[in-house]
Design a protein around this motif. Structure first.
Motif, PDB file in Angstrom:
ATOM      1  N   GLU A  13      20.140  17.721 -13.955  1.00  0.00           N
ATOM      2  CA  GLU A  13      21.454  17.388 -14.526  1.00  0.00           C
ATOM      3  C   GLU A  13      22.160  18.651 -15.025  1.00  0.00           C
ATOM      4  OE1 GLU A  13      20.810  14.509 -17.580  1.00  0.00           O
ATOM      5  OE2 GLU A  13      20.122  12.940 -16.192  1.00  0.00           O
ATOM      6  N   ASP A  14      21.391  19.511 -15.726  1.00  0.00           N
ATOM      7  CA  ASP A  14      21.973  20.764 -16.231  1.00  0.00           C
ATOM      8  C   ASP A  14      22.470  21.650 -15.079  1.00  0.00           C
ATOM      9  OD1 ASP A  14      21.381  19.887 -18.752  1.00  0.00           O
ATOM     10  OD2 ASP A  14      19.591  21.149 -19.010  1.00  0.00           O
ATOM     11  N   GLU A  15      21.637  21.672 -14.006  1.00  0.00           N
ATOM     12  CA  GLU A  15      22.016  22.490 -12.864  1.00  0.00           C
ATOM     13  C   GLU A  15      23.276  21.938 -12.207  1.00  0.00           C
ATOM     14  OE1 GLU A  15      22.249  25.294  -9.859  1.00  0.00           O
ATOM     15  OE2 GLU A  15      21.236  25.330 -11.811  1.00  0.00           O
ATOM     16  N   GLU A  16      23.390  20.619 -12.159  1.00  0.00           N
ATOM     17  CA  GLU A  16      24.569  19.996 -11.563  1.00  0.00           C
ATOM     18  C   GLU A  16      25.823  20.322 -12.381  1.00  0.00           C
ATOM     19  OE1 GLU A  16      26.354  18.061  -8.492  1.00  0.00           O
ATOM     20  OE2 GLU A  16      24.211  18.551  -8.682  1.00  0.00           O
ATOM     21  N   VAL A  17      25.703  20.280 -13.697  1.00  0.00           N
ATOM     22  CA  VAL A  17      26.837  20.613 -14.582  1.00  0.00           C
ATOM     23  C   VAL A  17      27.219  22.080 -14.396  1.00  0.00           C
ATOM     24  CG1 VAL A  17      27.556  20.873 -16.982  1.00  0.00           C
ATOM     25  CG2 VAL A  17      26.324  18.803 -16.247  1.00  0.00           C
ATOM     26  N   ARG A  18      26.195  22.973 -14.401  1.00  0.00           N
ATOM     27  CA  ARG A  18      26.454  24.405 -14.233  1.00  0.00           C
ATOM     28  C   ARG A  18      27.138  24.679 -12.901  1.00  0.00           C
ATOM     29  NH1 ARG A  18      24.907  28.695 -11.723  1.00  0.00           N
ATOM     30  NH2 ARG A  18      23.467  27.499 -10.419  1.00  0.00           N
ATOM     31  N   TRP A  19      26.638  24.028 -11.840  1.00  0.00           N
ATOM     32  CA  TRP A  19      27.200  24.237 -10.512  1.00  0.00           C
ATOM     33  C   TRP A  19      28.641  23.753 -10.433  1.00  0.00           C
ATOM     34  CZ3 TRP A  19      27.996  26.557  -6.336  1.00  0.00           C
ATOM     35  CH2 TRP A  19      28.566  25.941  -5.222  1.00  0.00           C
ATOM     36  N   GLU A  20      28.902  22.594 -11.021  1.00  0.00           N
ATOM     37  CA  GLU A  20      30.259  22.064 -10.983  1.00  0.00           C
ATOM     38  C   GLU A  20      31.229  23.043 -11.655  1.00  0.00           C
ATOM     39  OE1 GLU A  20      31.613  19.543  -9.475  1.00  0.00           O
ATOM     40  OE2 GLU A  20      29.723  18.868  -8.586  1.00  0.00           O
ATOM     41  N   LYS A  21      30.828  23.609 -12.781  1.00  0.00           N
ATOM     42  CA  LYS A  21      31.694  24.576 -13.495  1.00  0.00           C
ATOM     43  C   LYS A  21      31.896  25.829 -12.659  1.00  0.00           C
ATOM     44  CE  LYS A  21      30.526  23.138 -18.212  1.00  0.00           C
ATOM     45  NZ  LYS A  21      29.874  23.542 -19.480  1.00  0.00           N
ATOM     46  N   ARG A  22      30.806  26.357 -12.087  1.00  0.00           N
ATOM     47  CA  ARG A  22      30.911  27.588 -11.302  1.00  0.00           C
ATOM     48  C   ARG A  22      31.734  27.365 -10.028  1.00  0.00           C
ATOM     49  NH1 ARG A  22      25.996  31.321  -8.850  1.00  0.00           N
ATOM     50  NH2 ARG A  22      27.350  33.062  -8.213  1.00  0.00           N
ATOM     51  N   LYS A  23      31.444  26.187  -9.391  1.00  0.00           N
ATOM     52  CA  LYS A  23      32.179  25.887  -8.166  1.00  0.00           C
ATOM     53  C   LYS A  23      33.673  25.790  -8.459  1.00  0.00           C
ATOM     54  CE  LYS A  23      32.247  21.752  -6.389  1.00  0.00           C
ATOM     55  NZ  LYS A  23      32.011  20.472  -5.663  1.00  0.00           N
ATOM     56  N   GLU A  24      33.995  25.180  -9.580  1.00  0.00           N
ATOM     57  CA  GLU A  24      35.403  25.039  -9.953  1.00  0.00           C
ATOM     58  C   GLU A  24      36.055  26.412 -10.121  1.00  0.00           C
ATOM     59  OE1 GLU A  24      37.916  23.136 -13.660  1.00  0.00           O
ATOM     60  OE2 GLU A  24      36.010  22.187 -13.073  1.00  0.00           O
TER      61      GLU A  24
END
Length: 203
Positions: free
Chosen positions: A181-192
């Motif tokens: 879940e943390d990785e998904e949140v981090r990825w979403e922010k970075r991808k954005e």
């Protein structure tokens, strides 16, 4: 003073049984009867000379012969030869000659005392054998209970180990889910951020 022995007779299963004993109760014990066969009419005292003589020769020992036969009582007996039923058997039984009525043999006081002593000896032997069998059964029961307790303890230990392993796996799975879940949140922010940079570069 020891009681005078009497001869008792009954039929159980494939055999007629006879025993020389001081009482009906002692006879029932010797036969291993679970109910009072005398009150039920299935057993009685006998004065048949042959039966009395055979029983008095082995006081306390259960003698037998094929059921319905007029053969000699003995410690060991063959099964009845005629196990048929119905009309043919009834006819054979009615044709069987009845033994002549004879008086019971005279038993001297000395023979009576000897027979009573032998009955007591046989009674004690059976008691010793019964206690030995009970001790063996108790020992076997204890061995079985110990084996059951050991197997139950092994099962309990294995279940406790399984439960601990399962709990550890569940904890690891929860940790991995949290990391995912943390990785998904981090990825979403970075991808954005990266997508925003890409759009600026294209403009």
């Amino acid at each position: 003073m020891a009681r005078k022995l009497k001869t008792f007779q009954t039929s159980l299963g494939f055999y007629d049984l006879a025993v020389a004993a001081p009482s009906m109760k002692a006879a029932l014990e010797a036969w291993g009867a679970g109910s009072n066969l005398f009150h039920q009419g299935f057993a009685s005292e006998t004065d048949d000379p042959d039966v009395v003589a055979a029983a008095m020769s082995k006081p306390g020992v259960v003698l037998k012969r094929p059921a319905g036969s007029s053969g000699r009582f003995a410690e060991h007996s063959d099964l009845p030869i005629d196990l048929g039923s119905g009309e043919n058997r009834t006819q054979r039984e009615t044709r069987r000659p009845k033994p002549a009525k004879r008086t019971a043999p005279k038993i001297s006081e000395r023979e009576a005392r000897k027979a009573t002593a032998e009955f007591e000896k046989e009674h004690k032997r059976r008691d010793v054998e019964r206690r030995r069998e009970e001790a063996a059964m108790a020992k076997e029961r204890e061995r079985r209970e110990n084996a059951v307790a050991k197997a139950q303890a092994a099962l309990d230990d294995a279940k406790a180990e399984h439960d601990a392993t399962t709990s550890a796996i569940e904890a690891e799975r929860a940790a991995l889910d949290k990391r995912a879940e943390d990785e998904e949140v981090r990825w979403e922010k970075r991808k954005e951020k990266l997508e925003a940079a890409l759009r600026r570069a294209r403009d």
